[in-house]
Design an enzyme around this catalytic site. Sequence first.
Site, short mmCIF file in Angstrom:
data_model
loop_
_atom_site.label_atom_id
_atom_site.label_comp_id
_atom_site.label_asym_id
_atom_site.label_seq_id
_atom_site.Cartn_x
_atom_site.Cartn_y
_atom_site.Cartn_z
N HIS A 41 -15.64 -34.93 0.02
CA HIS A 41 -16.90 -34.35 -0.48
C HIS A 41 -18.06 -34.71 0.46
CE1 HIS A 41 -14.67 -33.22 -3.96
NE2 HIS A 41 -14.50 -34.47 -4.36
N ASP A 86 -8.47 -29.79 -4.29
CA ASP A 86 -9.02 -30.78 -5.22
C ASP A 86 -8.56 -30.58 -6.67
OD1 ASP A 86 -10.49 -32.79 -6.36
OD2 ASP A 86 -12.44 -32.11 -5.69
#
Length: 455
Positions: A270, A321
Amino acid sequence: MSRTDLWFASLLLPEGWADDVRLTVIEGRVASVTQGTAAVPTDERHEIGLPGLPNLHSHAFQRGMAGLTERRGPSEDSFWTWREAMYRFVDRMEPDDVEAIAAQAFLEMLEGGFTRVGEFHYLHHAPTGAAYDDIAELAGRIAAAASATGIALTLLPVFYAHAGFGGQPAAPGQRRFVNDVERYGRLIEASRRAVSSLPDAVLGIAPHSLRAATPAEITTILPLAAGGPIHIHIAEQTKEVDDCLAWSGRRPVELLLDRLPVDGRWCLVHATHVTEAELDGMVARRAVAGLCPITEANLGDGLFPARRFLDGDGRFGVGSDSNVLIDAAEELRILEYGQRLVLRSRNALASPAVPSTGRRLFDGALLGGSQALGVAGGLAVGAPADLVSLKADDTTLVCRRHDQWLDAWVFAGGRAQVDCVWRAGRKLVAAGRHLEREAIGRRYRQTLARVLQEA
Ligand SMILES: [Zn+2]
Protein backbone atom coordinates in the site's frame (compact mmCIF):
# COMPACT_ATOMS: atom_id res chain seq x y z
CA MET A 1 12.24 -35.44 -20.56
CA SER A 2 9.18 -33.28 -21.21
CA ARG A 3 9.44 -30.93 -24.16
CA THR A 4 6.92 -28.49 -25.63
CA ASP A 5 7.40 -26.18 -28.61
CA LEU A 6 5.20 -23.11 -28.53
CA TRP A 7 5.12 -20.78 -31.50
CA PHE A 8 3.83 -17.21 -31.25
CA ALA A 9 3.14 -14.73 -34.02
CA SER A 10 4.26 -12.12 -31.46
CA LEU A 11 5.79 -12.65 -28.03
CA LEU A 12 6.83 -10.09 -25.42
CA LEU A 13 10.42 -10.96 -24.46
CA PRO A 14 12.65 -9.18 -21.91
CA GLU A 15 14.14 -7.10 -24.76
CA GLY A 16 10.74 -6.27 -26.28
CA TRP A 17 8.26 -7.63 -28.81
CA ALA A 18 9.50 -10.32 -31.17
CA ASP A 19 7.65 -11.83 -34.14
CA ASP A 20 7.48 -15.42 -35.41
CA VAL A 21 8.99 -16.87 -32.25
CA ARG A 22 9.43 -20.45 -31.17
CA LEU A 23 9.73 -20.95 -27.42
CA THR A 24 11.06 -24.40 -26.54
CA VAL A 25 10.19 -25.53 -23.04
CA ILE A 26 12.10 -28.40 -21.46
CA GLU A 27 11.20 -29.63 -17.97
CA GLY A 28 9.14 -26.50 -17.37
CA ARG A 29 11.91 -24.01 -18.22
CA VAL A 30 12.51 -21.86 -21.27
CA ALA A 31 15.24 -23.81 -23.06
CA SER A 32 15.52 -21.67 -26.18
CA VAL A 33 13.90 -18.71 -27.93
CA THR A 34 14.16 -18.55 -31.71
CA GLN A 35 12.95 -15.40 -33.44
CA GLY A 36 11.94 -14.96 -37.07
CA THR A 37 11.15 -18.60 -37.67
CA ALA A 38 8.16 -20.19 -39.38
CA ALA A 39 5.92 -22.54 -37.41
CA VAL A 40 6.27 -26.26 -38.07
CA PRO A 41 3.53 -28.88 -37.58
CA THR A 42 4.88 -29.99 -34.19
CA ASP A 43 4.58 -26.45 -32.78
CA GLU A 44 1.54 -25.43 -30.74
CA ARG A 45 0.57 -22.15 -32.41
CA HIS A 46 -0.67 -18.98 -30.74
CA GLU A 47 -0.90 -15.35 -31.77
CA ILE A 48 -0.09 -13.05 -28.83
CA GLY A 49 2.13 -14.19 -25.94
CA LEU A 50 3.05 -12.37 -22.73
CA PRO A 51 4.98 -13.35 -19.61
CA GLY A 52 2.63 -14.16 -16.71
CA LEU A 53 2.27 -11.35 -14.19
CA PRO A 54 3.05 -11.76 -10.49
CA ASN A 55 0.26 -11.00 -8.03
CA LEU A 56 2.34 -9.69 -5.16
CA HIS A 57 -0.28 -9.42 -2.42
CA SER A 58 -3.22 -11.70 -1.65
CA HIS A 59 -5.28 -12.84 1.31
CA ALA A 60 -6.87 -15.78 -0.48
CA PHE A 61 -9.64 -16.53 2.03
CA GLN A 62 -11.10 -13.04 1.62
CA ARG A 63 -12.30 -14.15 -1.84
CA GLY A 64 -15.21 -15.74 0.04
CA MET A 65 -16.39 -12.31 1.26
CA ALA A 66 -16.41 -10.62 -2.16
CA GLY A 67 -19.58 -8.57 -2.53
CA LEU A 68 -20.80 -9.19 1.03
CA THR A 69 -19.57 -5.92 2.53
CA GLU A 70 -21.10 -3.48 0.05
CA ARG A 71 -24.15 -2.57 2.19
CA ARG A 72 -24.26 0.53 4.31
CA GLY A 73 -24.03 -0.11 8.06
CA PRO A 74 -25.38 1.87 11.03
CA SER A 75 -22.26 4.07 11.25
CA GLU A 76 -19.96 5.55 8.62
CA ASP A 77 -18.45 2.58 6.76
CA SER A 78 -14.68 2.44 6.54
CA PHE A 79 -11.75 0.08 6.31
CA TRP A 80 -12.23 -0.52 10.05
CA THR A 81 -15.92 -1.56 9.80
CA TRP A 82 -14.94 -3.81 6.85
CA ARG A 83 -12.25 -5.37 9.05
CA GLU A 84 -14.86 -6.27 11.70
CA ALA A 85 -16.87 -8.14 9.03
CA MET A 86 -13.67 -9.88 7.90
CA TYR A 87 -12.92 -10.99 11.48
CA ARG A 88 -16.42 -12.52 11.79
CA PHE A 89 -15.86 -14.43 8.52
CA VAL A 90 -12.45 -15.63 9.73
CA ASP A 91 -13.96 -17.06 12.91
CA ARG A 92 -15.96 -19.65 10.98
CA MET A 93 -13.29 -21.13 8.76
CA GLU A 94 -11.87 -24.62 9.19
CA PRO A 95 -8.75 -25.89 7.36
CA ASP A 96 -10.79 -27.54 4.57
CA ASP A 97 -12.61 -24.24 4.02
CA VAL A 98 -9.36 -22.28 3.78
CA GLU A 99 -8.08 -24.71 1.17
CA ALA A 100 -11.28 -24.67 -0.90
CA ILE A 101 -11.56 -20.88 -0.95
CA ALA A 102 -7.85 -20.41 -1.69
CA ALA A 103 -8.09 -22.86 -4.60
CA GLN A 104 -10.95 -20.86 -6.12
CA ALA A 105 -9.01 -17.59 -5.67
CA PHE A 106 -5.83 -19.06 -7.20
CA LEU A 107 -7.79 -20.51 -10.14
CA GLU A 108 -9.28 -17.08 -10.82
CA MET A 109 -5.82 -15.52 -10.63
CA LEU A 110 -4.55 -17.87 -13.33
CA GLU A 111 -7.61 -17.20 -15.50
CA GLY A 112 -7.03 -13.47 -14.91
CA GLY A 113 -3.42 -13.43 -16.16
CA PHE A 114 -1.42 -13.98 -12.96
CA THR A 115 1.01 -16.93 -12.77
CA ARG A 116 2.51 -16.40 -9.30
CA VAL A 117 0.89 -15.27 -6.08
CA GLY A 118 2.42 -13.74 -2.97
CA GLU A 119 0.13 -15.06 -0.25
CA PHE A 120 0.31 -12.78 2.79
CA HIS A 121 -0.85 -15.52 5.08
CA TYR A 122 -2.00 -14.46 8.54
CA LEU A 123 -4.67 -17.00 9.46
CA HIS A 124 -2.61 -19.54 11.42
CA HIS A 125 -4.54 -21.02 14.34
CA ALA A 126 -7.77 -22.81 15.23
CA PRO A 127 -10.90 -20.71 15.97
CA THR A 128 -10.11 -20.93 19.70
CA GLY A 129 -6.69 -19.38 19.09
CA ALA A 130 -4.84 -22.62 19.90
CA ALA A 131 -2.15 -23.74 17.48
CA TYR A 132 -3.01 -26.76 15.30
CA ASP A 133 -0.99 -29.91 15.99
CA ASP A 134 0.99 -28.99 12.91
CA ILE A 135 1.58 -25.29 13.53
CA ALA A 136 1.73 -24.76 9.74
CA GLU A 137 -1.55 -26.62 9.10
CA LEU A 138 -3.12 -23.65 7.30
CA ALA A 139 0.09 -22.75 5.45
CA GLY A 140 -0.04 -26.35 4.21
CA ARG A 141 -3.62 -25.75 3.00
CA ILE A 142 -2.44 -22.70 1.02
CA ALA A 143 0.31 -24.85 -0.49
CA ALA A 144 -2.25 -27.54 -1.33
CA ALA A 145 -4.45 -24.97 -3.09
CA ALA A 146 -1.44 -23.74 -5.06
CA SER A 147 -0.63 -27.33 -6.00
CA ALA A 148 -4.22 -28.09 -7.06
CA THR A 149 -4.37 -25.05 -9.33
CA GLY A 150 -0.73 -25.01 -10.48
CA ILE A 151 -0.05 -21.36 -9.60
CA ALA A 152 3.48 -20.56 -8.39
CA LEU A 153 3.55 -19.61 -4.72
CA THR A 154 5.58 -17.16 -2.70
CA LEU A 155 4.33 -17.87 0.81
CA LEU A 156 4.63 -15.01 3.28
CA PRO A 157 3.63 -16.25 6.76
CA VAL A 158 2.63 -13.24 8.81
CA PHE A 159 4.02 -12.21 12.17
CA TYR A 160 1.15 -10.62 14.13
CA ALA A 161 1.41 -9.83 17.82
CA HIS A 162 -0.46 -6.64 18.77
CA ALA A 163 -3.68 -4.69 18.28
CA GLY A 164 -1.99 -1.32 17.83
CA PHE A 165 1.18 0.76 18.00
CA GLY A 166 3.43 0.36 21.03
CA GLY A 167 2.77 -3.32 21.63
CA GLN A 168 -0.91 -3.17 22.65
CA PRO A 169 -2.29 -6.65 23.48
CA ALA A 170 -4.04 -8.37 20.57
CA ALA A 171 -7.86 -8.22 20.49
CA PRO A 172 -10.04 -11.38 20.75
CA GLY A 173 -10.89 -11.16 17.02
CA GLN A 174 -7.18 -11.47 16.24
CA ARG A 175 -6.51 -14.68 18.19
CA ARG A 176 -6.15 -16.84 15.06
CA PHE A 177 -3.32 -14.61 13.79
CA VAL A 178 -1.17 -14.12 16.86
CA ASN A 179 2.29 -15.52 17.63
CA ASP A 180 5.17 -14.44 19.79
CA VAL A 181 8.65 -14.35 18.28
CA GLU A 182 9.53 -17.86 19.44
CA ARG A 183 6.39 -19.51 18.07
CA TYR A 184 6.75 -17.55 14.82
CA GLY A 185 10.19 -19.09 14.37
CA ARG A 186 8.61 -22.55 14.60
CA LEU A 187 5.87 -21.50 12.18
CA ILE A 188 8.45 -20.42 9.59
CA GLU A 189 10.36 -23.66 9.95
CA ALA A 190 7.17 -25.70 9.49
CA SER A 191 6.04 -23.48 6.59
CA ARG A 192 9.34 -24.16 4.84
CA ARG A 193 8.50 -27.85 4.99
CA ALA A 194 4.94 -27.19 3.82
CA VAL A 195 6.12 -25.60 0.54
CA SER A 196 9.16 -27.81 0.00
CA SER A 197 7.51 -30.05 -2.59
CA LEU A 198 5.94 -27.21 -4.60
CA PRO A 199 7.93 -26.41 -7.77
CA ASP A 200 9.54 -22.94 -7.70
CA ALA A 201 8.00 -22.05 -4.33
CA VAL A 202 9.60 -19.20 -2.39
CA LEU A 203 9.26 -18.57 1.34
CA GLY A 204 9.53 -15.10 2.84
CA ILE A 205 8.37 -13.39 5.99
CA ALA A 206 5.74 -10.75 6.64
CA PRO A 207 5.60 -8.62 9.76
CA HIS A 208 1.92 -7.65 9.42
CA SER A 209 2.30 -3.91 10.00
CA LEU A 210 3.84 -1.50 12.47
CA ARG A 211 0.51 -1.72 14.29
CA ALA A 212 0.83 -5.47 14.83
CA ALA A 213 4.62 -5.84 15.17
CA THR A 214 7.06 -3.54 16.97
CA PRO A 215 10.31 -2.47 15.28
CA ALA A 216 12.22 -4.48 17.91
CA GLU A 217 10.22 -7.64 17.12
CA ILE A 218 10.72 -7.12 13.38
CA THR A 219 14.47 -6.81 13.94
CA THR A 220 14.40 -10.12 15.82
CA ILE A 221 12.52 -12.05 13.12
CA LEU A 222 14.43 -10.63 10.11
CA PRO A 223 17.04 -13.44 10.00
CA LEU A 224 14.17 -15.91 9.44
CA ALA A 225 13.74 -14.43 5.94
CA ALA A 226 17.02 -16.17 5.05
CA GLY A 227 17.48 -14.05 1.93
CA GLY A 228 13.79 -14.32 0.93
CA PRO A 229 11.33 -11.46 0.56
CA ILE A 230 10.06 -9.33 3.45
CA HIS A 231 6.58 -7.83 3.12
CA ILE A 232 4.74 -5.41 5.40
CA HIS A 233 1.43 -3.53 5.23
CA ILE A 234 2.17 0.14 5.72
CA ALA A 235 0.44 3.54 5.69
CA GLU A 236 -2.77 2.16 4.17
CA GLN A 237 -5.03 4.36 6.29
CA THR A 238 -4.76 7.94 7.56
CA LYS A 239 -5.75 6.70 11.04
CA GLU A 240 -2.68 4.46 10.96
CA VAL A 241 -0.49 7.46 10.11
CA ASP A 242 -2.07 9.53 12.92
CA ASP A 243 -1.67 6.73 15.47
CA CYS A 244 1.96 6.18 14.46
CA LEU A 245 2.69 9.90 14.77
CA ALA A 246 1.04 10.00 18.19
CA TRP A 247 3.05 7.02 19.38
CA SER A 248 6.48 7.69 17.84
CA GLY A 249 6.49 11.23 16.47
CA ARG A 250 7.14 9.77 13.03
CA ARG A 251 5.06 8.59 10.11
CA PRO A 252 4.94 4.83 9.37
CA VAL A 253 7.18 4.73 6.28
CA GLU A 254 9.54 7.26 7.86
CA LEU A 255 9.77 5.12 10.99
CA LEU A 256 10.29 1.92 9.01
CA LEU A 257 13.10 3.42 6.92
CA ASP A 258 14.75 4.87 10.04
CA ARG A 259 14.57 1.82 12.22
CA LEU A 260 14.91 -1.17 9.88
CA PRO A 261 17.38 -2.21 7.16
CA VAL A 262 14.89 -1.81 4.30
CA ASP A 263 16.40 -2.81 0.95
CA GLY A 264 15.44 -4.50 -2.34
CA ARG A 265 14.08 -7.57 -0.55
CA TRP A 266 11.31 -5.49 0.99
CA CYS A 267 7.83 -4.88 -0.32
CA LEU A 268 5.93 -2.01 1.29
CA VAL A 269 2.32 -2.98 0.70
CA HIS A 270 0.00 0.00 0.00
CA ALA A 271 2.30 2.82 1.24
CA THR A 272 -0.70 4.96 0.33
CA HIS A 273 -0.09 7.91 2.62
CA VAL A 274 3.49 9.00 2.05
CA THR A 275 5.37 12.30 1.84
CA GLU A 276 7.82 13.10 -0.95
CA ALA A 277 10.71 12.43 1.43
CA GLU A 278 9.27 8.99 2.25
CA LEU A 279 8.86 8.22 -1.47
CA ASP A 280 12.46 9.24 -2.11
CA GLY A 281 13.53 6.99 0.74
CA MET A 282 11.67 4.02 -0.76
CA VAL A 283 13.34 4.64 -4.14
CA ALA A 284 16.80 4.99 -2.59
CA ARG A 285 16.39 1.68 -0.74
CA ARG A 286 15.08 -0.07 -3.92
CA ALA A 287 12.03 -1.29 -1.99
CA VAL A 288 8.97 -2.28 -4.03
CA ALA A 289 5.67 -0.45 -3.52
CA GLY A 290 3.01 -3.20 -3.36
CA LEU A 291 -0.02 -1.49 -4.87
CA CYS A 292 -3.48 -3.05 -4.74
CA PRO A 293 -5.57 -0.57 -6.73
CA ILE A 294 -8.89 -2.47 -6.80
CA THR A 295 -8.86 -3.24 -3.08
CA GLU A 296 -7.58 0.23 -2.15
CA ALA A 297 -10.48 1.72 -4.09
CA ASN A 298 -12.94 -0.76 -2.59
CA LEU A 299 -11.80 -0.02 0.97
CA GLY A 300 -11.58 3.73 0.45
CA ASP A 301 -7.89 3.83 1.43
CA GLY A 302 -6.71 6.76 -0.66
CA LEU A 303 -4.32 7.10 -3.58
CA PHE A 304 -0.62 6.30 -3.72
CA PRO A 305 1.28 9.08 -5.58
CA ALA A 306 2.23 6.68 -8.36
CA ARG A 307 3.24 9.25 -10.97
CA ARG A 308 5.82 10.89 -8.76
CA PHE A 309 7.11 7.48 -7.65
CA LEU A 310 7.44 6.12 -11.18
CA ASP A 311 8.97 9.34 -12.50
CA GLY A 312 11.59 8.91 -9.77
CA ASP A 313 12.29 5.34 -10.95
CA GLY A 314 10.40 3.73 -8.08
CA ARG A 315 9.62 0.02 -8.33
CA PHE A 316 6.07 -1.24 -8.01
CA GLY A 317 3.98 -4.33 -8.45
CA VAL A 318 0.26 -5.03 -8.14
CA GLY A 319 -1.68 -7.33 -5.84
CA SER A 320 -5.28 -8.47 -5.66
CA ASP A 321 -5.22 -8.17 -1.82
CA SER A 322 -8.85 -8.71 -0.68
CA ASN A 323 -9.65 -10.55 -3.94
CA VAL A 324 -12.95 -8.71 -4.27
CA LEU A 325 -12.26 -8.90 -8.02
CA ILE A 326 -9.34 -10.74 -9.61
CA ASP A 327 -8.05 -9.37 -12.90
CA ALA A 328 -4.45 -8.44 -13.74
CA ALA A 329 -5.40 -5.96 -16.46
CA GLU A 330 -7.96 -4.24 -14.26
CA GLU A 331 -5.44 -3.70 -11.45
CA LEU A 332 -3.25 -1.83 -13.94
CA ARG A 333 -6.24 0.11 -15.29
CA ILE A 334 -7.41 1.29 -11.86
CA LEU A 335 -3.84 2.25 -10.96
CA GLU A 336 -3.70 4.56 -14.00
CA TYR A 337 -7.26 5.87 -13.61
CA GLY A 338 -6.64 6.92 -10.00
CA GLN A 339 -3.79 9.12 -11.22
CA ARG A 340 -5.83 10.52 -14.12
CA LEU A 341 -8.68 11.50 -11.80
CA VAL A 342 -6.40 13.28 -9.35
CA LEU A 343 -4.01 14.86 -11.86
CA ARG A 344 -6.76 15.61 -14.41
CA SER A 345 -4.54 14.40 -17.23
CA ARG A 346 -4.21 11.29 -19.39
CA ASN A 347 -1.50 8.66 -19.76
CA ALA A 348 -0.22 9.69 -16.36
CA LEU A 349 2.02 6.68 -15.87
CA ALA A 350 3.52 6.47 -19.38
CA SER A 351 6.97 7.97 -19.91
CA PRO A 352 8.93 9.56 -22.77
CA ALA A 353 10.86 6.28 -23.13
CA VAL A 354 7.73 4.09 -22.95
CA PRO A 355 4.80 6.13 -24.30
CA SER A 356 2.37 3.20 -24.23
CA THR A 357 0.67 3.33 -20.84
CA GLY A 358 -0.34 -0.34 -20.99
CA ARG A 359 3.23 -1.37 -21.75
CA ARG A 360 4.78 0.78 -19.03
CA LEU A 361 2.35 -0.57 -16.44
CA PHE A 362 2.83 -4.16 -17.59
CA ASP A 363 6.65 -3.96 -17.63
CA GLY A 364 6.72 -2.22 -14.26
CA ALA A 365 4.38 -4.71 -12.59
CA LEU A 366 6.35 -7.64 -14.04
CA LEU A 367 9.71 -6.32 -12.89
CA GLY A 368 8.71 -5.01 -9.47
CA GLY A 369 6.28 -7.84 -8.74
CA SER A 370 8.92 -10.45 -9.53
CA GLN A 371 11.47 -8.69 -7.35
CA ALA A 372 8.99 -8.56 -4.50
CA LEU A 373 8.19 -12.27 -4.80
CA GLY A 374 11.84 -13.33 -4.91
CA VAL A 375 12.01 -14.50 -8.54
CA ALA A 376 13.49 -13.25 -11.82
CA GLY A 377 10.33 -12.92 -13.95
CA GLY A 378 10.12 -12.63 -17.75
CA LEU A 379 10.71 -15.14 -20.52
CA ALA A 380 14.49 -15.44 -20.43
CA VAL A 381 16.27 -18.71 -21.18
CA GLY A 382 16.44 -20.73 -17.97
CA ALA A 383 13.36 -19.08 -16.40
CA PRO A 384 10.17 -21.03 -15.69
CA ALA A 385 7.88 -20.96 -18.75
CA ASP A 386 5.12 -18.88 -17.11
CA LEU A 387 3.11 -17.24 -19.84
CA VAL A 388 -0.24 -16.01 -21.02
CA SER A 389 -1.72 -15.84 -24.51
CA LEU A 390 -4.42 -13.36 -25.48
CA LYS A 391 -7.35 -13.96 -27.84
CA ALA A 392 -6.08 -12.17 -30.96
CA ASP A 393 -9.46 -12.44 -32.71
CA ASP A 394 -11.36 -10.90 -29.80
CA THR A 395 -13.02 -7.68 -30.99
CA THR A 396 -11.17 -5.76 -28.27
CA LEU A 397 -7.77 -6.70 -29.68
CA VAL A 398 -8.43 -6.93 -33.40
CA CYS A 399 -6.46 -4.59 -35.72
CA ARG A 400 -4.02 -3.78 -32.93
CA ARG A 401 -0.40 -4.78 -32.65
CA HIS A 402 2.34 -5.10 -30.01
CA ASP A 403 2.02 -2.35 -27.38
CA GLN A 404 -1.47 -1.54 -28.71
CA TRP A 405 -2.51 -5.03 -27.58
CA LEU A 406 -1.41 -4.17 -24.05
CA ASP A 407 -3.15 -0.78 -24.18
CA ALA A 408 -6.36 -2.44 -25.43
CA TRP A 409 -6.16 -5.31 -22.95
CA VAL A 410 -5.57 -2.97 -19.99
CA PHE A 411 -8.01 -0.18 -20.91
CA ALA A 412 -10.66 -1.89 -23.02
CA GLY A 413 -10.55 -5.49 -21.88
CA GLY A 414 -9.42 -7.68 -19.02
CA ARG A 415 -9.77 -11.32 -18.05
CA ALA A 416 -12.16 -12.01 -20.96
CA GLN A 417 -9.27 -11.68 -23.42
CA VAL A 418 -7.03 -14.21 -21.63
CA ASP A 419 -6.85 -17.35 -23.79
CA CYS A 420 -4.25 -19.81 -22.45
CA VAL A 421 -2.04 -19.73 -19.37
CA TRP A 422 1.04 -21.90 -18.79
CA ARG A 423 2.88 -22.33 -15.51
CA ALA A 424 6.28 -24.01 -15.73
CA GLY A 425 5.33 -25.06 -19.24
CA ARG A 426 2.10 -26.75 -18.18
CA LYS A 427 -1.02 -25.41 -19.83
CA LEU A 428 -3.47 -24.75 -16.97
CA VAL A 429 -5.95 -22.46 -18.70
CA ALA A 430 -7.33 -23.01 -22.20
CA ALA A 431 -9.91 -20.77 -23.89
CA GLY A 432 -9.98 -18.73 -20.66
CA ARG A 433 -11.02 -21.65 -18.45
CA HIS A 434 -8.89 -23.45 -15.90
CA LEU A 435 -8.74 -27.21 -16.43
CA GLU A 436 -10.02 -27.88 -12.88
CA ARG A 437 -12.68 -25.16 -12.94
CA GLU A 438 -15.63 -27.53 -12.44
CA ALA A 439 -14.26 -29.47 -9.47
CA ILE A 440 -12.71 -26.49 -7.69
CA GLY A 441 -15.84 -24.38 -8.26
CA ARG A 442 -18.12 -27.14 -6.92
CA ARG A 443 -16.09 -27.48 -3.74
CA TYR A 444 -16.02 -23.69 -3.33
CA ARG A 445 -19.82 -23.45 -3.61
CA GLN A 446 -20.33 -26.18 -1.01
CA THR A 447 -17.80 -24.61 1.32
CA LEU A 448 -19.29 -21.16 1.10
CA ALA A 449 -22.81 -22.43 1.64
CA ARG A 450 -21.71 -24.04 4.90
CA VAL A 451 -19.47 -21.24 6.15
CA LEU A 452 -22.06 -18.53 5.52
CA GLN A 453 -24.89 -20.62 6.96
CA GLU A 454 -23.07 -20.63 10.28
CA ALA A 455 -23.31 -16.84 10.41
ZN1 LIG B 1 -3.33 -6.91 2.67
